[in-house]
Design an enzyme around this catalytic site. Structure first.
Site, PDB file in Angstrom:
ATOM      1  N   ASP A 260       0.868  -1.167   0.000  1.00 33.65           N
ATOM      2  CA  ASP A 260       0.000   0.000   0.000  1.00 33.65           C
ATOM      3  C   ASP A 260       0.912   1.226   0.000  1.00 33.65           C
ATOM      4  O   ASP A 260       2.047   1.192   0.420  1.00 33.65           O
ATOM      5  CB  ASP A 260      -0.935  -0.015   1.220  1.00 33.65           C
ATOM      6  CG  ASP A 260      -2.102   0.942   1.041  1.00 33.65           C
ATOM      7  OD1 ASP A 260      -3.048   0.880   1.814  1.00 33.65           O
ATOM      8  OD2 ASP A 260      -2.048   1.766   0.093  1.00 33.65           O
TER       9      ASP A 260
HETATM   10  C1  GLC Z   1      -4.167   4.400  -0.313  1.00 28.46           C
HETATM   11  C2  GLC Z   1      -5.046   3.328   0.274  1.00 28.46           C
HETATM   12  C3  GLC Z   1      -5.266   2.159  -0.640  1.00 28.46           C
HETATM   13  C4  GLC Z   1      -5.262   2.651  -2.076  1.00 28.46           C
HETATM   14  C5  GLC Z   1      -3.861   3.126  -2.393  1.00 28.46           C
HETATM   15  C6  GLC Z   1      -3.751   3.687  -3.816  1.00 28.46           C
HETATM   16  O1  GLC Z   1      -3.325   4.902   0.680  1.00 28.46           O
HETATM   17  O2  GLC Z   1      -4.717   2.803   1.555  1.00 28.46           O
HETATM   18  O3  GLC Z   1      -6.512   1.557  -0.280  1.00 28.46           O
HETATM   19  O4  GLC Z   1      -5.637   1.611  -2.950  1.00 28.46           O
HETATM   20  O5  GLC Z   1      -3.387   4.079  -1.463  1.00 28.46           O
HETATM   21  O6  GLC Z   1      -4.480   4.859  -3.904  1.00 28.46           O
END
Ligand code: GLC
Length: 725
Positions: A260
């Protein structure tokens, strides 16, 4: 080995991957394990000159430029373009928590398929969904993105979303790779505060939090996303036991894992890595195959392989997984990556109709004292509240490609519907926004209510009040909305309260002031017409709560599948008199200043008719561990109109090697009956569904007595018992 839900790779794809791995330098492999953010000129140059694996948040008008650059690179490996298409792309569906309230796999699968179709037209072939974090804490902002508190519901709906997003994959090229996230335990953040520590016993992890992820793997999810949280002291993006162990080795997952946003280098802040070099080592060793946006892998992986810290075979495995996903999506063929210059399906009637159906099915009727559906007696309607005339906030917290101007507001929908009935609608904002505290708009609302047959208040939360990093310590209606409701209620005009929110709110003080309450979550592009059709009776409510609604925030975390404790809560002993002697009277698991029960239980929801349940029964009182529990219950529609009931089957393991939940949802069925119609609702539950992972890590059904209940929500009696012998 191939992920259980997926066919094996085609031989031609296997050969392509082998050839590419042969041709790739170590640096190529490391760059293939990197996801960049956006497609500005610098990134396009990086792609052309390197071997970048993926990009997210690429504007549609930059897709062809960056894919052409990938094609022009030395190895010509196409980019996998990702985006948060969480509950719709251009056509926005209800937030996932709202969709979960429909208890309808086909419905969420359709929504995912539509989202994939629209996103793929813009060159997006990977979504970071479904989010299947079990959420038991409404303070947590991301409960909005979850499928609720129950593992079986989240598992079935999460798997349905995977099928919807991925479809038959390359054959259509208007599908996207799913991404089960956030692996794992993210929703157990202490205090409901996002990104906070999570402490989950391994048995609870396996019997609750991992269940929906396993279902997504078995449904063939092509990717997983590791999470931000540290779990029992180990950050989930550096957790080798859960990634290389459980997910890849035990479950046989052969897709790839992406971190993430920043969760690799955040292991430094966690105190689990001294620097980015160690974070890269931790992430790759744990089995995170691709680093989202940060550059620890890019900066340090080559050195780590050179000095023997990392086994180069791990990088080969990661790249193989990434290339296999690209092959399954058909990206190596040009049409697999191209965008449609004129997207044909964005916001088309078919998609909007599906979004309307989903919004109507997700609304939950919490109270109705003979005021809904609005009949001919309600010709003059006062519609009050900022959310009723807003196209953007009802889209919810995770709809970056939705547009407020595409929405049909509740005001527009109700005005149009009432016009057809010779009714009249008067709209008053009442308060400026959900959080504004000024009360100068309340008088006009009061006057409108006085002049009306019914007052419909549309109150709740702005979209930005839930979602990532937006947790709340209080669960009340924010701002001056309570005062607005109180003033309108004081007019004596019947009040219908429509709530749009990204979480369960505490409605204890609100409930007495409304004759009817309809919970609409954040209902998406077509929320207005959906709510109007429910209020006017063109559609009957059928939603059920996927989460418990606390009576007060002090009860949180509160969820139905709790343990019984050695002193289960009894009658409430509120108001214990001063000077009461300390004798153990009433020493049970209670509060002295609040009830222990939720205001509304998991599974609860009213309809416009009334259903009557007969006595449930099981075909056999003694069942073998490999057998099937044949359970049934008579159900009748005793009311005046057609209705849909979500019949829920719960089981309790009375005595086991672990304390087990007082009940667990094991199956559910949507049953629609005409007025006066009766039926026998039947369930065939394999005894294996009663298995759980015990303290020594064995997953099995333990013989013994079980109780079973079938009913409309998590309060139904558990009045049937059987033995597993
Ligand atoms: C964010 C979220 C995740 C998302 C990713 C890309 O911080 O935690 O759910 O898919 O970054 O945007």
């Amino acid at each position: 080995m191939s992920t259980p839900g997926l066919p094996p790779l085609e031989p031609a794809d296997e050969a392509r991957i082998d050839d590419l791995l042969q041709a790739m330098t170590l640096q190529d492999k490391i760059e293939q394990m990197w996801q960049i953010n956006g497609a500005d000129d610098a990134n396009v140059a990086l792609v052309r000159d390197g071997c970048i694996g993926s990009a997210l948040n690429v504007a549609p008008d930059r897709v062809d430029a960056i894919q052409d650059a990938a094609r022009a690179s030395r190895l010509g490996i196409p980019l996998l373009i990702g985006r948060d298409v969480i509950h719709g792309y251009r056509t926005v569906f209800p937030i996932p928590l709202g969709q979960a309230a429909a208890f309808d796999e086909a419905l969420v699968e359709t929504g995912a398929r539509i989202a994939a179709r629209e996103a793929a037209e813009d060159g997006i072939r990977w979504t970071f969904a479904p989010m299947v974090d079990i959420a038991r804490d409404p303070r947590w902002g991301r409960i909005a993105e979850s499928l609720g508190e129950d593992p079986v519901l989240a598992a079935r709906l999460g798997a349905a979303m995977v099928r919807g997003f991925q479809g038959t994959l390359r054959a259509e090229h208007r599908t996207v790779a799913a991404c089960a996230k956030h692996y794992v335990g993210y929703g157990a953040a202490e205090g409901g505060r996002d990104y906070n520590t999570t402490l989950i016993p391994d048995t609870e992890l396996r019997n609750v939090y991992l269940v929906p992820f396993h279902a997504c793997a078995n449904a063939g999810a092509l990717t997983f996303m590791s999470a931000f949280n540290d779990l029992n002291g180990i950050p989930t993006s550096g957790n080798r036991r859960l990634l290389r162990g459980t997910l890849k080795a035990t479950w046989g997952f052969d897709g790839f894992v992406v971190s993430d946003w920043g969760s690799i280098t955040e292991m430094i802040a966690h105190g689990y890595a001294a620097d980015a070099r160690e974070a890269a080592a931790r992430g790759i060793a744990a089995g995170v195959d691709m680093e989202m946006v940060t550059t620890a892998y890019r900066d340090h992986a080559a050195d780590l392989v050179a000095d023997g810290t990392l086994d180069g075979a791990w990088l080969d495995d990661a790249v193989r997984r990434i290339l296999a996903v690209k092959c399954r999506l058909g990206l190596f063929a040009r049409e697999g990556v191209a965008r449609r210059a004129h997207p044909a399906t964005h916001g088309c009637d078919e998609h909007r109709a599906a979004a309307l159906q989903a919004a109507a099915a997700s609304c939950v009727l919490l109270k109705n004292e003979n005021v809904l559906p609005l009949g001919t007696g309600a010709r003059r309607v006062a519609l009050i509240g900022p959310l009723a005339d807003d196209g953007a906030d009802p889209l919810g917290c995770w709809a970056p490609d939705g547009r407020g101007e595409d929405s049909v507001t509740l005001r527009a929908a109700l005005e149009a519907a009432l016009r057809e009935r010779d009714g009249a609608l008067r709209y008053v904002r009442g308060v400026d926004t959900c959080r504004s505290t000024a009360r100068d708009g309340i008088d006009a609302a009061v006057q409108a209510a006085r002049d009306a047959d019914v007052a419909v208040l549309c109150l709740g939360e702005e979209a930005i009040m839930s979602g990532e990093a937006h947790s709340r310590a209080f669960l009340n209606l924010p701002g001056a909305q309570p005062a607005l409701l109180e003033a309108v209620a004081a007019t004596g005009t019947p009040v219908v309260l429509v709530i749009m929110a990204g979480r369960p709110l505490c409605l204890t003080d609100v409930l007495p002031r409304a004759q009817a309450v309809l919970y609409a979550w954040h209902p998406g592009t077509m929320g207005g017409p959906a709510i109007a059709s429910l209020l006017l009776g063109e559609t009957a409510p059928s939603g059920r709560l996927p989460v418990s609604f606390p009576a007060t925030v002090g009860q949180v975390p509160i969820y139905y599948n709790k343990r019984n404790t050695g002193r289960p809560p009894g009658e409430h002993n509120r108001g214990i008199p001063q000077g009461t002697p300390l004798d153990p009277v009433g020493f049970v698991s209670n509060y002295i200043d609040a009830d222990h029960l939720p205001l509304f239980p998991f599974g609860f929801g009213l309809t416009y008719t009334q259903f009557a349940y007969g006595t449930p029964c099981v075909a056999e009182a003694c069942i073998a561990p490999h057998g099937t529990i044949e359970a049934s219950v008579p159900l009748a529609n005793m009311g005046p109109c057609t209705g849909t009931e979500v019949v829920q089957l719960y089981v309790h393991d009375v005595a086991a090697s672990l304390t087990r939940p007082v009940r667990e949802l094991k199956d559910f069925q949507r049953v629609t009956l005409e007025p006066g119609e009766e039926t026998m609702v039947r369930f065939a539950l394999p005894v294996s569904a009663l298995a759980f992972t015990n303290a020594d890590g064995t997953h099995r059904v333990e013989p013994g007595r079980f109780t079973l209940g079938i009913g409309p929500d998590a309060r139904c009696p558990m009045d049937v018992s059987f033995e597993v012998v």
